[in-house]
Design a protein around this motif. Structure first.
Motif, PDB file in Angstrom:
ATOM      1  N   ASP A  26       2.843  17.532  -9.290  1.00  0.00           N
ATOM      2  CA  ASP A  26       4.121  18.215  -9.052  1.00  0.00           C
ATOM      3  C   ASP A  26       4.794  17.785  -7.756  1.00  0.00           C
ATOM      4  N   HIS A  27       4.214  16.825  -7.031  1.00  0.00           N
ATOM      5  CA  HIS A  27       4.852  16.297  -5.830  1.00  0.00           C
ATOM      6  C   HIS A  27       5.830  15.196  -6.224  1.00  0.00           C
ATOM      7  N   ALA A  28       7.057  15.311  -5.767  1.00  0.00           N
ATOM      8  CA  ALA A  28       8.105  14.347  -6.126  1.00  0.00           C
ATOM      9  C   ALA A  28       7.999  13.114  -5.241  1.00  0.00           C
ATOM     10  N   VAL A  29       6.951  12.320  -5.481  1.00  0.00           N
ATOM     11  CA  VAL A  29       6.714  11.117  -4.692  1.00  0.00           C
ATOM     12  C   VAL A  29       6.516   9.932  -5.627  1.00  0.00           C
ATOM     13  N   VAL A  30       6.670   8.738  -5.058  1.00  0.00           N
ATOM     14  CA  VAL A  30       6.497   7.500  -5.810  1.00  0.00           C
ATOM     15  C   VAL A  30       5.600   6.560  -5.000  1.00  0.00           C
ATOM     16  N   ARG A  31       4.622   5.990  -5.664  1.00  0.00           N
ATOM     17  CA  ARG A  31       3.799   4.951  -5.040  1.00  0.00           C
ATOM     18  C   ARG A  31       4.475   3.603  -5.277  1.00  0.00           C
ATOM     19  N   VAL A  32       4.738   2.869  -4.222  1.00  0.00           N
ATOM     20  CA  VAL A  32       5.349   1.552  -4.351  1.00  0.00           C
ATOM     21  C   VAL A  32       4.329   0.508  -3.888  1.00  0.00           C
ATOM     22  N   PRO A  33       3.904  -0.390  -4.770  1.00  0.00           N
ATOM     23  CA  PRO A  33       2.940  -1.424  -4.361  1.00  0.00           C
ATOM     24  C   PRO A  33       3.508  -2.302  -3.244  1.00  0.00           C
ATOM     25  N   LEU A  34       2.609  -2.780  -2.395  1.00  0.00           N
ATOM     26  CA  LEU A  34       2.986  -3.645  -1.278  1.00  0.00           C
ATOM     27  C   LEU A  34       2.536  -5.075  -1.553  1.00  0.00           C
ATOM     28  N   HIS A  35       3.321  -6.030  -1.064  1.00  0.00           N
ATOM     29  CA  HIS A  35       2.929  -7.429  -1.167  1.00  0.00           C
ATOM     30  C   HIS A  35       3.230  -8.131   0.155  1.00  0.00           C
ATOM     31  N   GLY A  36       2.817  -9.357   0.271  1.00  0.00           N
ATOM     32  CA  GLY A  36       3.033 -10.109   1.502  1.00  0.00           C
ATOM     33  C   GLY A  36       1.759 -10.214   2.320  1.00  0.00           C
ATOM     34  N   ASP A  37       1.827 -11.055   3.346  1.00  0.00           N
ATOM     35  CA  ASP A  37       0.649 -11.304   4.187  1.00  0.00           C
ATOM     36  C   ASP A  37       0.149 -10.051   4.896  1.00  0.00           C
ATOM     37  N   SER A  38       1.031  -9.116   5.184  1.00  0.00           N
ATOM     38  CA  SER A  38       0.624  -7.911   5.907  1.00  0.00           C
ATOM     39  C   SER A  38       0.309  -6.745   4.981  1.00  0.00           C
ATOM     40  N   ALA A  39       0.267  -6.989   3.656  1.00  0.00           N
ATOM     41  CA  ALA A  39      -0.075  -5.906   2.720  1.00  0.00           C
ATOM     42  C   ALA A  39      -1.508  -5.454   2.992  1.00  0.00           C
ATOM     43  N   PRO A  40      -1.708  -4.198   3.369  1.00  0.00           N
ATOM     44  CA  PRO A  40      -3.037  -3.762   3.802  1.00  0.00           C
ATOM     45  C   PRO A  40      -3.965  -3.406   2.635  1.00  0.00           C
ATOM     46  N   THR A  41      -5.235  -3.689   2.828  1.00  0.00           N
ATOM     47  CA  THR A  41      -6.292  -3.241   1.926  1.00  0.00           C
ATOM     48  C   THR A  41      -7.427  -2.696   2.786  1.00  0.00           C
ATOM     49  N   ARG A  42      -8.274  -1.904   2.196  1.00  0.00           N
ATOM     50  CA  ARG A  42      -9.455  -1.454   2.930  1.00  0.00           C
ATOM     51  C   ARG A  42     -10.692  -1.743   2.083  1.00  0.00           C
ATOM     52  N   ARG A  43     -11.713  -2.258   2.729  1.00  0.00           N
ATOM     53  CA  ARG A  43     -12.942  -2.651   2.032  1.00  0.00           C
ATOM     54  C   ARG A  43     -13.940  -1.499   2.028  1.00  0.00           C
ATOM     55  N   HIS A  44     -14.488  -1.223   0.858  1.00  0.00           N
ATOM     56  CA  HIS A  44     -15.554  -0.244   0.712  1.00  0.00           C
ATOM     57  C   HIS A  44     -16.881  -0.995   0.595  1.00  0.00           C
ATOM     58  N   ILE A  45     -17.918  -0.413   1.148  1.00  0.00           N
ATOM     59  CA  ILE A  45     -19.255  -0.966   0.979  1.00  0.00           C
ATOM     60  C   ILE A  45     -20.150   0.102   0.374  1.00  0.00           C
TER      61      ILE A  45
END
Length: 309
Positions: A254-273
């Protein structure tokens, strides 16, 4: 199989004080102190020295701990070989994970384990990444799914086995109707002038946000701060700013939000172990747990599975 006083000494090394070690071991400080005094007496060496109001491990203690780490790893391997003499996967498997990973990866994996192994009890624990190693070391957890952080155990730490699991993309979270809401993908620089909702209490995520924005050439203007994704999403939904959101994070419908994918060299990811006590990988319950988590990861097409190392 091993003198429990060695475990007490390991926990003192890990936590730095007798009181903290006692808390982690569910003992009283006086019990911890007595165990270490008796251990030193039996070995005829000094293990601790007083420095002001604190104690410090001696060189003899560090020598003993080096052997203790090897002994504990060997004990884990012995448990695995002994399990071969039993039928089926039994006992209790404890899995600790950070909140988003527990919801998206560990809970589905635990359900599979439960259904496939009726004699196995699976216990889950939601906790922050920084606590996972402590819980593994104390024996309160058998598998940890976490995000590594600066200052954590090195990959060759003799107490743990750490394996790369997934790389999780981060999305830009914007309110419905925002100028970027209809974009299929954007770069971080396109949100450089926006007010931001940050999460300073989530240290790893805060570092990720600041590092990604710096790589994109700007300093985010953080006007609002949240603790959990529910609060952050609510602030974004009401137009107070934009934010980064992990791909695995679940948001209210019910939250009026949108996820927008990111691209480019600075597009962040986080690694899980995924992490276990060294030597324990072949124990049937732990091996089944590792397999189940990896299977769930492989089935998701919105994250990147990292090859097991």
């Amino acid at each position: 199989m091993i003198d429990p006083r060695l475990h007490t000494l390991r926990m003192l090394r890990e936590h730095g004080t007798v009181t903290a070690a006692a808390t982690a071991l569910h003992l009283t400080p006086s019990t911890v102190s007595q165990q270490l005094r008796l251990l030193a007496k039996d070995l005829d060496v000094q293990l601790l020295e007083q420095v002001g109001r604190r104690v410090r491990l001696t060189s003899a203690a560090h020598t003993l701990l080096r052997h203790a780490d090897e002994l504990f790893a060997q004990a884990e391997r012995a448990k695995a070989e002994l399990a071969a003499h039993r039928t089926g996967i039994t006992g209790v498997l404890r899995i600790t994970a950070m909140p988003t990973a527990l919801v998206a990866l560990v809970a589905p994996a635990a359900a599979r384990l439960r259904d496939a192994n009726p004699l196995l009890t699976v216990e889950m624990n939601e906790d922050e990444s920084r606590h996972c190693f402590d819980l593994l070391l104390s024996g309160d957890s058998d598998i940890g799914v976490l995000i590594p952080a600066p200052g954590g155990p090195a990959l060759d730490d003799p107490r743990f086995e750490q394996h790369q699991l997934i790389d999780e993309p981060q999305d830009l979270l914007v309110p419905v109707g925002h100028r970027l809401a209809e974009c299929r993908s954007v770069t971080l620089t396109e949100a450089a002038e926006e007010p931001w909702v940050g999460a300073p209490a989530r240290v790893a995520h805060c570092h990720l946000l600041l590092g990604a924005c710096a790589a994109a050439g700007f300093q985010p203007r953080i006007n609002h701060r949240g603790v959990d994704w529910l609060g952050i999403s609510a602030m974004v939904a009401h137009g107070f700013g934009v934010s980064l959101i992990p791909r695995l994070a679940t948001l209210p419908t019910d939250h009026a939000v949108v996820r927008v994918p990111l691209h480019g060299d600075s597009a962040p990811t986080r690694r899980h172990i995924i992490c276990i006590r060294r030597g324990s990988a072949a124990q049937p319950a732990i091996a089944a747990g590792l397999t189940a988590v990896r299977e769930v990861c492989r089935e998701r097409n919105d994250i990147v599975m990292v090859s097991a190392d």
